[in-house]
Design a protein around this motif. Sequence first.
Motif, mmCIF file in Angstrom:
data_model
loop_
_atom_site.group_PDB
_atom_site.id
_atom_site.type_symbol
_atom_site.label_atom_id
_atom_site.label_comp_id
_atom_site.label_asym_id
_atom_site.label_seq_id
_atom_site.Cartn_x
_atom_site.Cartn_y
_atom_site.Cartn_z
ATOM 1 N N LEU A 38 0.865 -1.171 0.000
ATOM 2 C CA LEU A 38 0.000 0.000 0.000
ATOM 3 C C LEU A 38 0.903 1.223 0.000
ATOM 4 C CD1 LEU A 38 -2.479 -1.131 2.826
ATOM 5 C CD2 LEU A 38 -2.875 -1.292 0.353
ATOM 6 N N THR A 39 0.453 2.312 -0.610
ATOM 7 C CA THR A 39 1.298 3.495 -0.744
ATOM 8 C C THR A 39 0.598 4.727 -0.197
ATOM 9 O OG1 THR A 39 2.341 2.557 -2.716
ATOM 10 C CG2 THR A 39 2.602 4.925 -2.359
ATOM 11 N N GLU A 40 1.287 5.460 0.672
ATOM 12 C CA GLU A 40 0.756 6.690 1.251
ATOM 13 C C GLU A 40 0.331 7.660 0.141
ATOM 14 O OE1 GLU A 40 2.198 10.136 4.449
ATOM 15 O OE2 GLU A 40 3.580 8.535 3.833
ATOM 16 N N GLY A 41 -0.879 8.203 0.269
ATOM 17 C CA GLY A 41 -1.399 9.139 -0.717
ATOM 18 C C GLY A 41 -2.181 8.501 -1.845
ATOM 19 N N ASP A 42 -2.093 7.183 -1.980
ATOM 20 C CA ASP A 42 -2.824 6.490 -3.041
ATOM 21 C C ASP A 42 -4.320 6.491 -2.717
ATOM 22 O OD1 ASP A 42 -2.643 4.801 -5.475
ATOM 23 O OD2 ASP A 42 -3.570 3.316 -4.177
ATOM 24 N N ARG A 43 -5.154 6.442 -3.763
ATOM 25 C CA ARG A 43 -6.600 6.493 -3.556
ATOM 26 C C ARG A 43 -7.275 5.142 -3.762
ATOM 27 N NH1 ARG A 43 -9.176 10.995 -2.450
ATOM 28 N NH2 ARG A 43 -8.061 12.962 -2.568
ATOM 29 N N SER A 44 -6.519 4.064 -3.749
ATOM 30 C CA SER A 44 -7.139 2.741 -3.796
ATOM 31 C C SER A 44 -7.858 2.469 -2.476
ATOM 32 C CB SER A 44 -6.074 1.673 -4.048
ATOM 33 O OG SER A 44 -5.114 1.671 -2.999
ATOM 34 N N SER A 45 -8.773 1.488 -2.465
ATOM 35 C CA SER A 45 -9.569 1.249 -1.250
ATOM 36 C C SER A 45 -9.582 -0.214 -0.809
ATOM 37 C CB SER A 45 -11.013 1.726 -1.465
ATOM 38 O OG SER A 45 -11.644 0.964 -2.484
ATOM 39 N N HIS A 46 -8.783 -1.075 -1.448
ATOM 40 C CA HIS A 46 -8.796 -2.480 -1.048
ATOM 41 C C HIS A 46 -8.097 -2.667 0.297
ATOM 42 C CE1 HIS A 46 -4.979 -1.865 -3.179
ATOM 43 N NE2 HIS A 46 -4.487 -2.842 -2.423
ATOM 44 N N VAL A 47 -8.393 -3.785 0.938
ATOM 45 C CA VAL A 47 -7.735 -4.143 2.197
ATOM 46 C C VAL A 47 -6.935 -5.426 1.987
ATOM 47 C CG1 VAL A 47 -9.539 -3.054 3.576
ATOM 48 C CG2 VAL A 47 -9.667 -5.514 3.111
ATOM 49 N N LEU A 48 -5.998 -5.660 2.903
ATOM 50 C CA LEU A 48 -5.163 -6.855 2.866
ATOM 51 C C LEU A 48 -5.236 -7.555 4.214
ATOM 52 C CD1 LEU A 48 -1.958 -5.207 1.376
ATOM 53 C CD2 LEU A 48 -3.570 -6.603 0.101
ATOM 54 N N ILE A 49 -5.245 -8.876 4.198
ATOM 55 C CA ILE A 49 -5.057 -9.666 5.409
ATOM 56 C C ILE A 49 -3.778 -10.469 5.203
ATOM 57 C CG2 ILE A 49 -5.960 -11.474 6.909
ATOM 58 C CD1 ILE A 49 -8.772 -10.601 6.109
ATOM 59 N N GLU A 77 -2.819 -9.932 10.452
ATOM 60 C CA GLU A 77 -3.135 -8.511 10.586
ATOM 61 C C GLU A 77 -3.914 -7.988 9.378
ATOM 62 O OE1 GLU A 77 -2.596 -6.566 13.117
ATOM 63 O OE2 GLU A 77 -0.848 -7.277 14.251
ATOM 64 N N LEU A 78 -4.837 -7.088 9.650
ATOM 65 C CA LEU A 78 -5.622 -6.390 8.630
ATOM 66 C C LEU A 78 -4.932 -5.078 8.298
ATOM 67 C CD1 LEU A 78 -8.316 -5.978 7.001
ATOM 68 C CD2 LEU A 78 -9.205 -4.878 9.089
ATOM 69 N N LEU A 79 -4.790 -4.788 7.000
ATOM 70 C CA LEU A 79 -4.114 -3.574 6.547
ATOM 71 C C LEU A 79 -4.989 -2.821 5.549
ATOM 72 C CD1 LEU A 79 -0.671 -5.239 5.814
ATOM 73 C CD2 LEU A 79 -1.219 -3.848 7.820
ATOM 74 N N GLY A 80 -4.934 -1.500 5.593
ATOM 75 C CA GLY A 80 -5.634 -0.680 4.613
ATOM 76 C C GLY A 80 -7.076 -0.383 4.931
ATOM 77 N N GLU A 81 -7.510 -0.675 6.160
ATOM 78 C CA GLU A 81 -8.938 -0.553 6.475
ATOM 79 C C GLU A 81 -9.427 0.894 6.478
ATOM 80 O OE1 GLU A 81 -6.751 -0.388 10.390
ATOM 81 O OE2 GLU A 81 -6.571 -1.469 8.503
ATOM 82 N N MET A 82 -8.541 1.862 6.809
ATOM 83 C CA MET A 82 -9.000 3.251 6.855
ATOM 84 C C MET A 82 -9.455 3.731 5.476
ATOM 85 S SD MET A 82 -6.398 5.118 9.545
ATOM 86 C CE MET A 82 -7.187 6.701 9.297
ATOM 87 N N ALA A 83 -8.667 3.401 4.437
ATOM 88 C CA ALA A 83 -9.040 3.834 3.083
ATOM 89 C C ALA A 83 -10.284 3.120 2.584
ATOM 90 C CB ALA A 83 -7.876 3.595 2.123
ATOM 91 N N ALA A 84 -10.572 1.934 3.139
ATOM 92 C CA ALA A 84 -11.793 1.220 2.755
ATOM 93 C C ALA A 84 -13.026 1.834 3.397
ATOM 94 C CB ALA A 84 -11.681 -0.254 3.146
ATOM 95 N N LEU A 85 -12.830 2.539 4.513
ATOM 96 C CA LEU A 85 -13.971 3.051 5.269
ATOM 97 C C LEU A 85 -14.257 4.525 5.021
ATOM 98 C CD1 LEU A 85 -13.325 1.266 8.686
ATOM 99 C CD2 LEU A 85 -14.885 0.586 6.848
#
Length: 240
Positions: A38-49, A77-85
């Motif tokens: 995942l990259t800071e500033g990117d506008r993707s919304s997927h999450v990773l486990i 661990e769950l990653l990227g959840e903030m951009a998904a929400l």
Amino acid sequence: MGLLGNDLAFAQALSAQEREGVMALGSRKHFPPDAHLLTEGDRSSHVLILIEGWVTVSVSTDRGATRLILGLRGPGELLGEMAALDPHPRSATVRALGPIEAQVISGDAFRRFLALHPRVSGLVIRQLTFRLRSADQERSALASLTVLQRLAGRLNELSAAEAAGPYAPAAAGRPSGPAPAGSVVHLAQDELAATIGATREAVAKALRLLRGQRIVRTGNRMVEILDPALLALLADGHHE
């Protein structure tokens, strides 16, 4: 200070049925070492486990190329959840420390799952709260503690975790207190510097002081803890 996340990783906090349901939402993907998941500033919304491997979570600093590592995340661990929400860009970069295997789930599918599973939604909220508090603690330490204090605290934290098993999964619980003598942290000096928001030169100077007092021994991508009790005292601000 704390990089290693909550006591129980997201996937391990799920019931077997919940885990099966959420994993079925996505597909498994492999990432090579040093890859940006995942990259800071990117506008993707997927999450990773995360399924296998460890990653760093970092943010840019006022010094431009310098990054501050806010977390180390491992299996479950769950990653990227903030951009998904929410619709905002990603707040941090996630980089692979080694080969990574992860389940990739679209943001839309993840949000629908949370709407149908309130208990899982509660777990995500708990994780977000914990991580925000941890990030605040890291920023507070960066402002108020010396490089030596921050380095001693980080070495104590990471060596205790490695002594419990090489960055043991969160489900095993977080070790407390000083690590046993002889425990080892497997990070290079520039990586250690990034975990405490310091320059490599400042960390090298602090390590020289610790070596001179026979508190640690260093090698290639390795710091061995010789006197964990004294290291813990230094982390708390006690000086000889």
